[in-house]
Enzyme design. Structure first.
Site, PDB file in Angstrom:
ATOM      1  N   PRO A   1       0.784  -1.477  -0.073  1.00 58.37           N
ATOM      2  CA  PRO A   1      -0.043   0.193  -0.142  1.00 58.37           C
ATOM      3  C   PRO A   1       0.925   1.305  -0.049  1.00 58.37           C
ATOM      4  O   PRO A   1       0.431   2.234  -0.186  1.00 58.37           O
ATOM      5  CB  PRO A   1      -0.813  -0.150   1.261  1.00 58.37           C
TER       6      PRO A   1
ATOM      7  N   GLU B   1       2.803  -8.995   7.607  1.00 54.60           N
ATOM      8  CA  GLU B   1       2.652  -7.392   7.984  1.00 54.60           C
ATOM      9  C   GLU B   1       3.640  -6.886   6.841  1.00 54.60           C
ATOM     10  O   GLU B   1       3.791  -5.787   6.793  1.00 54.60           O
ATOM     11  CB  GLU B   1       2.734  -7.034   9.358  1.00 54.60           C
TER      12      GLU B   1
ATOM     13  N   ARG C   1      -0.861  -7.652 -20.810  1.00 55.60           N
ATOM     14  CA  ARG C   1      -1.616  -7.648 -21.996  1.00 55.60           C
ATOM     15  C   ARG C   1      -1.120  -6.190 -22.863  1.00 55.60           C
ATOM     16  O   ARG C   1      -1.838  -6.258 -24.191  1.00 55.60           O
ATOM     17  CB  ARG C   1      -2.948  -7.201 -21.688  1.00 55.60           C
TER      18      ARG C   1
ATOM     19  N   ASP D   1      -8.833   0.304 -25.113  1.00 52.99           N
ATOM     20  CA  ASP D   1      -9.491   0.238 -23.732  1.00 52.99           C
ATOM     21  C   ASP D   1      -9.749   1.556 -23.028  1.00 52.99           C
ATOM     22  O   ASP D   1      -9.436   2.548 -23.471  1.00 52.99           O
ATOM     23  CB  ASP D   1      -8.247  -0.856 -23.036  1.00 52.99           C
TER      24      ASP D   1
HETATM   25  N1  LIG Z   1      -2.533  -2.084  -2.007  1.00 49.85           N
HETATM   26  C1  LIG Z   1      -1.619  -2.877  -2.605  1.00 49.85           C
HETATM   27  O1  LIG Z   1      -1.307  -3.008  -3.717  1.00 49.85           O
HETATM   28  C2  LIG Z   1      -1.452  -4.099  -1.624  1.00 49.85           C
HETATM   29  C3  LIG Z   1      -0.250  -4.873  -1.586  1.00 49.85           C
HETATM   30  C4  LIG Z   1      -0.017  -5.762  -0.586  1.00 49.85           C
HETATM   31  C5  LIG Z   1      -0.919  -6.067   0.471  1.00 49.85           C
HETATM   32  N2  LIG Z   1      -0.755  -7.020   1.226  1.00 49.85           N
HETATM   33  C6  LIG Z   1       0.278  -7.700   1.524  1.00 49.85           C
HETATM   34  C7  LIG Z   1       1.430  -6.730   2.276  1.00 49.85           C
HETATM   35  C8  LIG Z   1       0.659  -5.879   3.263  1.00 49.85           C
HETATM   36  C9  LIG Z   1       1.265  -5.114   4.126  1.00 49.85           C
HETATM   37  C10 LIG Z   1       2.640  -4.439   3.967  1.00 49.85           C
HETATM   38  C11 LIG Z   1       3.160  -4.997   2.630  1.00 49.85           C
HETATM   39  C12 LIG Z   1       2.567  -5.972   2.012  1.00 49.85           C
HETATM   40  N3  LIG Z   1      -2.316  -5.273   0.220  1.00 49.85           N
HETATM   41  C13 LIG Z   1      -2.616  -4.380  -0.723  1.00 49.85           C
END
Ligand SMILES: NC(=O)c1ccc(NCc2ccccc2)nc1
Length: 250
Positions: free
Chosen positions: A93, A120, A158, A173
């Protein structure tokens, strides 16, 4: 395009390798997907792949040594298979937001090693030492990086030449040249009294092109006006959008 994946759940990626456009691209060798599982580098009896966070707190992180060993092997393999140094990507994230332009950059760049985190996340020193770019598919947290990794791989794959049947269908697209897609119609001509727009049945390709462009512009104006900000429309586009707005709110 060569893509290496580092994941504790490689079987999840069968959704890409055995189905549809990406499945065919893998079959045709347009896309090479290879997998490294950190668990295969565990040397203890329990094959440990997670570890406790310094400073305490809930949850675990991916164990450093098994993760780094997997990334290292994927990177080495990329160089042998392609003669190029790969771009190592981590999904989180905290990363750069993936959009169509970013997918295009990835598709036209070096081979990729995509790292899917679990728990995490991963130790920050692994991010510093081994990860080139952090990417995010959106502002939400999932239980793992595998689904985001598949989204990124699909969006990029793609766009690799020869992957889509009609190369131009990738161009038409949504988000092609930054506009939302126009409405699409197929048989039958009448669905519960709702008819196909006559222009699409006319065979007038110029009128059809203009109608589709007008609909794309209008939809973008209605649903995602942010995409039109800072964008200069050419004369035809401006005309068509003004027409759409006139008809929409006379
Ligand atoms: N929003 C995204 O792209 C995304 C990527 C991974 C994920 N979960 C694995 C994870 C959690 C916390 C820290 C690092 C990786 N969730 C959402």
């Amino acid at each position: 395009m060569w893509i290496g994946v580092v994941s504790l759940f490689p079987e999840m990626f069968e959704a890409l390798t055995r189905q549809g456009v990406t499945g065919r691209a893998v079959e045709k060798g347009r896309i090479d997907l290879e997998f490294w599982n950190p668990r295969d580098y565990a040397t203890d009896r329990h094959r440990t792949v997670d570890d406790r966070p310094y400073g305490g707190g809930p949850g675990m992180l991916m164990k450093v040594d098994t993760l780094r060993a997997a990334i290292h092997d994927a990177r080495s393999r990329a160089e042998i298979a392609t003669g190029q140094r790969p771009k190592v990507i981590y999904l989180s994230p905290q990363g750069r937001r993936l959009d169509q332009r970013g997918a295009g950059e990835l598709a036209s760049g070096p081979p990729l090693v995509v790292v899917a985190g679990r728990y995490e996340g991963i130790d920050e020193r692994v991010v510093e030492a081994d990860i080139d770019e952090e990417w995010s598919i959106g502002d939400y947290v999932l239980s793992g990086g595998e689904l985001p990794a598949m989204v990124l791989i699909d969006a990029a794959a793609r766009l690799v030449p020869g992957v889509l049947g009609h190369q131009d269908s990738a161009l038409e697209d949504s988000f092609n040249d930054g506009l939302l897609d126009c409405p699409h119609y197929t048989r039958p001509e009448d669905v519960e009294g709702r008819r196909v727009p006559e222009v699409l049945l006319s065979g007038h390709h110029g009128a059809i092109r203009r109608w589709r462009l007008k609909q794309s512009l209008g939809r973008t104006w209605l649903r995602r006006p942010d995409l039109l900000e800072g964008r200069t429309l050419n004369d035809e586009q401006r005309e068509l959008l003004e027409e759409f707005i006139e008809e929409y709110a006379p």
